[in-house]
Each structure stands twice: as structure tokens, then as C-alpha cells.
Design a protein around this motif. Structure first.
Motif, PDB file in Angstrom:
ATOM      1  N   THR A 292       6.890  10.169  -3.883  1.00 36.91           N
ATOM      2  CA  THR A 292       6.830   9.736  -5.200  1.00 36.91           C
ATOM      3  C   THR A 292       6.711  11.017  -6.332  1.00 36.91           C
ATOM      4  OG1 THR A 292       5.178   7.931  -4.737  1.00 36.91           O
ATOM      5  CG2 THR A 292       5.582   8.289  -6.963  1.00 36.91           C
TER       6      THR A 292
ATOM      7  N   GLY B 278       6.989   3.419 -10.106  1.00 37.05           N
ATOM      8  CA  GLY B 278       7.521   2.757  -8.857  1.00 37.05           C
ATOM      9  C   GLY B 278       8.340   1.755  -9.356  1.00 37.05           C
TER      10      GLY B 278
ATOM     11  N   THR C  78       2.239   7.250   5.246  1.00 39.18           N
ATOM     12  CA  THR C  78       2.013   7.945   3.930  1.00 39.18           C
ATOM     13  C   THR C  78       0.674   7.749   3.539  1.00 39.18           C
ATOM     14  OG1 THR C  78       2.598   5.930   2.682  1.00 39.18           O
ATOM     15  CG2 THR C  78       4.386   7.511   2.961  1.00 39.18           C
TER      16      THR C  78
ATOM     17  N   SER D 241      -1.763   8.375   0.176  1.00 36.53           N
ATOM     18  CA  SER D 241      -1.964   8.243  -1.430  1.00 36.53           C
ATOM     19  C   SER D 241      -2.769   9.257  -2.140  1.00 36.53           C
ATOM     20  CB  SER D 241      -2.369   6.894  -2.019  1.00 36.53           C
ATOM     21  OG  SER D 241      -3.703   6.502  -1.656  1.00 36.53           O
TER      22      SER D 241
ATOM     23  N   ALA E 283       1.969   9.213  -3.665  1.00 33.80           N
ATOM     24  CA  ALA E 283       2.044   9.332  -2.169  1.00 33.80           C
ATOM     25  C   ALA E 283       2.867  10.329  -1.464  1.00 33.80           C
ATOM     26  CB  ALA E 283       2.663   8.063  -1.465  1.00 33.80           C
TER      27      ALA E 283
ATOM     28  N   SER F 228       0.753  -1.341   0.148  1.00 40.38           N
ATOM     29  CA  SER F 228       0.150  -0.092   0.120  1.00 40.38           C
ATOM     30  C   SER F 228       0.722   1.188  -0.071  1.00 40.38           C
ATOM     31  CB  SER F 228      -0.741  -0.035   1.273  1.00 40.38           C
ATOM     32  OG  SER F 228      -1.506   1.201   1.401  1.00 40.38           O
ATOM     33  N   MET F 229       0.216   2.386  -0.451  1.00 39.46           N
ATOM     34  CA  MET F 229       0.851   3.645  -0.455  1.00 39.46           C
ATOM     35  C   MET F 229       0.197   4.320   0.879  1.00 39.46           C
ATOM     36  SD  MET F 229       1.179   4.703  -4.748  1.00 39.46           S
ATOM     37  CE  MET F 229       2.356   5.960  -4.556  1.00 39.46           C
TER      38      MET F 229
END
Length: 332
Positions: A135, A285, A97, A99, A109, A47-48
Motif C-alpha cells: 500500500t 484502498g 502480508t 499490517s 501493509a 484483512s491486511m
């Protein structure tokens, strides 16, 4: 015959019941798979969304930020931030974090970079929470050509963030963001005789960090007749708590008068050292990317200070039209 008929009907009923149960069971498995996938997207290992931040909605985060901002001083703000799980008891930024799904279909994120740090543009005090993306978005140049003329203020990247990226944010987040003041060399190629004249303030909802906000104000990268450039960089804000607590500093790099960039790894966390905390990928990613700061290299008219793929600093800079990542910052 009657018994056989009843028996056959029973078998047919049993088959129908069995088929129905099978269909229901398969539907249940599909539902579980969907829930599992959703769980991974929201709070699982891939997960973000993580930590206290990841469990909250943007409306809840906005309410918390306003509460933090209403504190009378930094100490009180940190105490309130700790009650929400944004900082630990010692005042250090907590892991976590959140998203952001953009209209483009990409997801980035963000994490908390500092509490009670940035000044609101409306003059009403400090913003409660400062966020930085984990990101990058892009690739995108600072400008269409190899230039830093006009600095951050006149850059095409700034216009892109304001006109295209911000409107792609979810509505509840976009309305929660508060513009803040950002001091930057908005001239580009500055005047060595009066370097502070290049500095001015912009009001930004979305922005990218400066060199000082990442590595601190104790900058001594440039030497000899370019040493004045250090003073310009040092005035572009102050270091965020997230980086200060990790021991990140501006040491280890010298840009000499021959335009060579030398490195020395003395502290292990200086600007020359690979730093995972500063490494970024694009939303896929898969691949690390170079990324921008908003700091122009004051001694020329083409470069912006950047960050290499491994998280080390590039004071020498990237050409203004280089396709690097954009690491978004904003405040609530």
C-alpha cells in the motif's frame, strides 16, 4: 391470596430473569460482533494480515530475521526463512502480508520482498528480511519543485520518510528496523562522460525501491546519445526475488532521443505491461495511484522514474513535484 401473591411475585421474578437473560444475550452478541470485526481486521477475507507473516508479532519477526541474517550464506538463509514460512521450499517468496498502523490513523501493509539481500549500514553483513509495502502512502512529491537535483539523497521525500513517517511506526517495529546501504544516482542530472560519478551510497532505515530493484539490471530503455543512462540505472541495486520470481523484467520500453516513450508487449511481464504485483493504492484502498522509484532520470534535471497506476514502468519519469504514492521499503 397468599397463593396469588406468590404467583404474581414469581411472574415478576420471571420477567426480571427474562430481561436479565435478554440483556446478557445482547451483550454476548455485541461481543461476538466485536470479535468478528477484530478477526476481519487481523486475519479474515478483508484483512491486511495474511500468511505466516500475518500471524507473527514484530518481535517474533525481528527474532526470525536475526536468525536468518546469522546464516553463513544465501542458501542457509533461505532454508531458515522457509522454516518460518517466509519462503516456499523452492526458495520463492511466500504469500503473506503484515499490517502497520501509523500514528496518522492510516494503515498500510507490507510483504517480504527478499531474504538476505540488502547490506546493513553498520557493515555487519546482510539484513535477514527486506520488506516492501503493498500500500502506498502519500500523495507526496519527491521535491517541492519540478526537480531531481540531489537525487534521492537530497530529496524531500527521503527527509519526510525519516522525520515523519518512521516515527509514526509502532514502537516495536521502529526499533526492529535496521538501516541498509542504498546505491543511487544522487546527483540527478548526471555527466554523460562520467556517469558512474553520480552514484553514491546512503544509509536508510526507510527508502523506496530503485528501477533495478524492481525490473532488474538488464535495462536498455534509453538509446543513442542517452544510452549511458541505462548504465546508471543498472547500478542502483539488484532485483528483488519477489519480482524476479514473477518474471518481471525491464523489456518492452524504449525512450528515444526525441523524448518519446514507445511500448511493445512481447513477454507479457515486461516493464511496459500492466502488472498487478506492482499496482498500488493509497491506504483507503479505493483508487490506484502512480508511485515513485528513487531513480532519477540521469539525462535531465527534473524527472524521477516512476510506476504507473496499472503497474507498468514509466522510465520517462514524473516531474519531481508530482503528487504520487510512496511505496516504503525497510529491512529487519
Amino acid at each position: 391470596m397468599i397463593h396469588a401473591l406468590h404467583l404474581n411475585d414469581g411472574r415478576r421474578g420471571s420477567k426480571r430473569d427474562s430481561l436479565g437473560r435478554t440483556v446478557i444475550f445482547l451483550m454476548f452478541l455485541a461481543l461476538l460482533a466485536s470479535m468478528a470485526a477484530s478477526g476481519c481486521a487481523q486475519g479474515g477475507a478483508t484483512s491486511m494480515d495474511s500468511g505466516a507473516l500475518g500471524t507473527m508479532t514484530w518481535d517474533e519477526i525481528e527474532a526470525a530475521a536475526h536468525d536468518i541474517a546469522s546464516a553463513s550464506d544465501e542458501e542457509g538463509a533461505l532454508a531458515r526463512a522457509a522454516s518460518y514460512g517466509f519462503v516456499d521450499e523452492d526458495g520463492s517468496i511466500a504469500e503473506g502480508t503484515k499490517s502497520i498502523a501509523l500514528d496518522s490513523g492510516k494503515t498500510i501493509a507490507v510483504r517480504v520482498a527478499d531474504i538476505y539481500h540488502d547490506d546493513k549500514s553498520d557493515g555487519s553483513g546482510k539484513a535477514g528480511i527486506t520488506f516492501l509495502a503493498t500500500t502506498a502512502v502519500g500523495p507526496h512529491g519527491m521535491n517541492a519543485g519540478p526537480s531531481n537535483a540531489g537525487g534521492w539523497e537530497k530529496s524531500e521525500a527521503r527527509a519526510w520518510l525519516a522525520n515523519e513517517v518512521l516515527p509514526s511506526f509502532p514502537d516495536d517495529l521502529e526499533k526492529a528496523i535496521t538501516p541498509v546501504e542504498k546505491t543511487t544516482n544522487n546527483l540527478g542530472n548526471a555527466d554523460a562522460a562520467n556517469p558512474s560519478a553520480s552514484l553514491s551510497v546512503t544509509d536508510d532505515a526507510l527508502w523506496i525501491p530503485s528501477a533495478a530493484e524492481i525490473w532488474g539490471q538488464d535495462i536498455a530503455w534509453f538509446t543513442d546519445d542517452q544510452a549511458w543512462c541505462n548504465d546508471v540505472l543498472a547500478e542502483e541495486g539488484s532485483q528483488y526475488r519477489l519480482f524476479a520470481q514473477a518474471g518481471i523484467n525491464a523489456g518492452g520500453i524504449v525512450v528515444d532521443t526525441d523524448d518519446a516513450q514507445a511500448f511493445s508487449h512481447e513477454t507479457g511481464r515486461d516493464a511496459s505491461a500492466p502488472t498487478e504485483l506492482l499496482a498500488r493504492t493509497f491506504p483507503d484502498g479505493e483508487k490506484l495511484c502512480d508511485w515513485w522509484t528513487r531513480s532519477s532520470r540521469a539525462s535531465d534535471d527534473v524527472y524521477y522514474v516512476g510506476v504507473y497506476k496499472d503497474g507498468s514502468a514509466n522510465p520517462y519519469g514524473f516531474l519531481g513535484n508530482y503528487d504520487a504514492g510512496i511505496v516504503i521499503g525497510f529491512c529487519i
